[in-house]
Design an enzyme around this catalytic site. Structure first.
Site, PDB file in Angstrom:
ATOM      1  N   GLY A  89       0.791  -1.288   0.113  1.00  0.00           N
ATOM      2  CA  GLY A  89       0.161   0.094   0.205  1.00  0.00           C
ATOM      3  C   GLY A  89       0.967   1.202   0.062  1.00  0.00           C
ATOM      4  O   GLY A  89       0.258   2.194  -0.149  1.00  0.00           O
ATOM      5  N   GLU A  99      22.400   5.162   0.144  1.00  0.00           N
ATOM      6  CA  GLU A  99      21.722   4.341  -0.696  1.00  0.00           C
ATOM      7  C   GLU A  99      21.542   5.192  -2.054  1.00  0.00           C
ATOM      8  O   GLU A  99      21.840   4.331  -3.232  1.00  0.00           O
ATOM      9  CB  GLU A  99      20.420   3.982  -0.285  1.00  0.00           C
ATOM     10  CG  GLU A  99      19.299   3.429  -1.146  1.00  0.00           C
ATOM     11  CD  GLU A  99      18.170   2.576  -0.586  1.00  0.00           C
ATOM     12  OE1 GLU A  99      18.110   2.515   0.985  1.00  0.00           O
ATOM     13  OE2 GLU A  99      17.157   2.240  -1.106  1.00  0.00           O
ATOM     14  N   ASN A 136      12.542   9.156  -8.845  1.00  0.00           N
ATOM     15  CA  ASN A 136      13.077  10.387  -9.154  1.00  0.00           C
ATOM     16  C   ASN A 136      12.292  11.829  -8.950  1.00  0.00           C
ATOM     17  O   ASN A 136      13.002  12.728  -8.564  1.00  0.00           O
ATOM     18  CB  ASN A 136      13.517  10.335 -10.373  1.00  0.00           C
ATOM     19  CG  ASN A 136      14.685   9.451 -10.773  1.00  0.00           C
ATOM     20  OD1 ASN A 136      15.312   8.954  -9.793  1.00  0.00           O
ATOM     21  ND2 ASN A 136      15.352   9.404 -11.941  1.00  0.00           N
ATOM     22  N   GLY A 146      20.418  -1.781 -34.031  1.00  0.00           N
ATOM     23  CA  GLY A 146      19.488  -2.280 -34.621  1.00  0.00           C
ATOM     24  C   GLY A 146      18.585  -3.486 -34.046  1.00  0.00           C
ATOM     25  O   GLY A 146      18.349  -3.240 -32.875  1.00  0.00           O
TER      26      GLY A 146
END
Ligand SMILES: Cc1cc2nc3c(=O)[nH]c(=O)nc-3n(C[C@H](O)[C@H](O)[C@H](O)COP(=O)(O)OP(=O)(O)OC[C@H]3O[C@@H](n4cnc5c(N)ncnc54)[C@H](O)[C@@H]3O)c2cc1C
Length: 387
Positions: free
Chosen positions: A135, A250, A374, A347
């Site tokens: 949650g 971290e 971010n 490619g």
């Protein structure tokens, strides 16, 4: 001429160079030959954790009094960079050494440190940290896992998800609410060191992911899990502050990995564009290729200069909240741009799993999500700018 960095790295001393040579040999011997099977089984072999510990590559910063080799955080960066060089994204050595174990080292009692740190350095104990829940992730103060004091134990109930090393871990640092009062959201969180064989601690299913194929990310659940009060880390209610303190490193760890990955991806792409021919010439001779590579190389070298300066200051003991968030944000966005641009040079081969660039593309995506998204990095930076 091959790709050469314009930015010389003055960060490392001779001891780090020797350590890098030793870790490079470990990589060639113990990691590269196993990557295919680890990717298939979705997990690194436990035996390799022990070998890494035996070689002094786990917790390389840890002092000899706790069973470590007595180096510093830069030794950890050598390990992090080495894994990126061979596109090994799932062997969570940095998570163990530089994210989880530092909590025990920084906030544990002497007894706790003696109990667990030697095993962590040896690779006998693999660690994880469980903050995120189904949650809530970004809003850490909203966790629902509870820890209720009962005599000389705490009873833990709740679920965690997306936990790296979730299946392999022997020890997990778990964030839980010791005070359910909603007016006391931050001061109600505590950290517990929970051993994996504690009754009521269940490892859920290993999660299928887009990338990081060899990483055993999983759900964890706690049902009336009785944890000795002696396993509380620091004081009750200090968990949020402990997390906020250690999350800087971290973020730096993620930035170090992202920077090293971008450098490797670029190096390999440059080699590929020189070999692959189209319309009678190497694709490196097309103006589009040259411009794109010039842009990527510029981003990579600017990133390196910023990051190395930051690492120097971090190792010197500065507490760099804004800058660590900036590095996590910038280095991971830069990696995303570089890996996407470079994949295009290959490619159709760039879409094939046998080419490391395709895995690098998938592995890179999570770096903008975990260790704080971010968007959360931007919130922190803005706050640090007094906005
Ligand atoms: C492969 C993997 C490994 C992980 N390993 C671990 C681990 O070992 N331990 C652990 O505890 N967790 C771990 N995580 C969890 C990770 O840290 C979270 O996924 C992350 O913090 C985001 O939380 P969430 O997924 O709940 O997203 P949410 O918090 O629901 O966010 C959803 C979106 O909303 C945005 N958002 C949220 N709040 C704001 C805001 N205030 N302003 C603007 N935008 C906002 C977010 O940026 C995001 O884009 C891991 C995740 C992954 C994918």
């Amino acid at each position: 001429m091959c790709y050469a960095r314009a930015v010389d790295r003055h960060l490392y001393g001779e001891e780090h160079t020797l350590f890098r040579q030793s870790f490079d040999r470990f990589i060639e011997r113990e990691i590269v030959p196993n990557q295919k099977s680890w990717n298939e089984q979705g997990m690194v072999d436990r035996e390799t954790w022990r070998k890494a510990g035996g070689g002094g590559f786990l917790c390389p910063w840890l002092g000899e009094d706790y069973g470590g080799p007595g180096g510093d955080f830069l030794h950890s960066c050598v390990v992090n960079e080495g894994l990126s060089r061979v596109y090994e994204s799932g062997f969570a050595m940095a998570l163990h050494s530089d994210i989880v174990v530092p909590y025990i080292h920084a906030f544990g009692s002497e007894e706790q440190k003696q109990q667990w740190l030697p095993g962590c350095a040896a690779g006998d104990i693999v660690t994880a940290i469980a903050m995120t829940e189904p949650g809530t992730g970004s809003d850490l103060a909203a966790i629902a896992t509870t820890a209720v004091k009962d005599g000389d134990h705490y009873v833990i109930n709740g679920s965690k998800t997306f936990i790296s090393n979730g299946i392999l871990c022997d020890l997990c640092i778990v964030a839980a609410k010791t005070d359910p009062d909603p007016n006391n959201k931050h001061r109600g969180i505590s950290l517990f060191v929970i051993e994996a064989d504690t009754p009521g601690f269940d490892k859920g299913k290993k999660l299928e992911k887009m990338g990081m194929a060899s990483q055993d990310t999983s759900e964890l659940s706690f049902e009336d899990c009785r944890v000795p009060a002696a396993n509380l880390l620091g004081e009750e209610g200090s968990g949020f502050l402990q997390l906020m303190t250690n999350l800087q490193q971290e973020r730096l760890v993620v930035a170090v990995g992202a920077q090293a990955s971008a450098e490797q991806v670029l190096k390999d792409a440059i080699a590929y564009t020189k070999e692959r021919a189209a319309f009678g010439r190497p694709i490196s001779k097309f103006q589009n290729t040259r411009f794109k590579i010039a842009e990527c190389a510029t981003k990579v070298e600017v990133g390196r200069a910023f990051l190395d300066e930051l690492l120097r200051r971090h190792v010197a003991g500065e507490h760099l909240v804004k800058e660590c968030s900036m590095a996590k944000l910038w280095q991971t966005e830069m990696l995303g741009e570089v890996v996407d641009t470079c994949l295009q040079f290959y490619g159709g081969y760039g879409y094939m799993l046998e080419y490391p660039i395709s895995r690098a593309y998938m592995d890179a995506r999570v770096s903008r999500i975990y260790a704080g998204t971010n968007e959360i990095m931007k919130l922190i930076i803005a706050k640090q700018l007094d906005l």
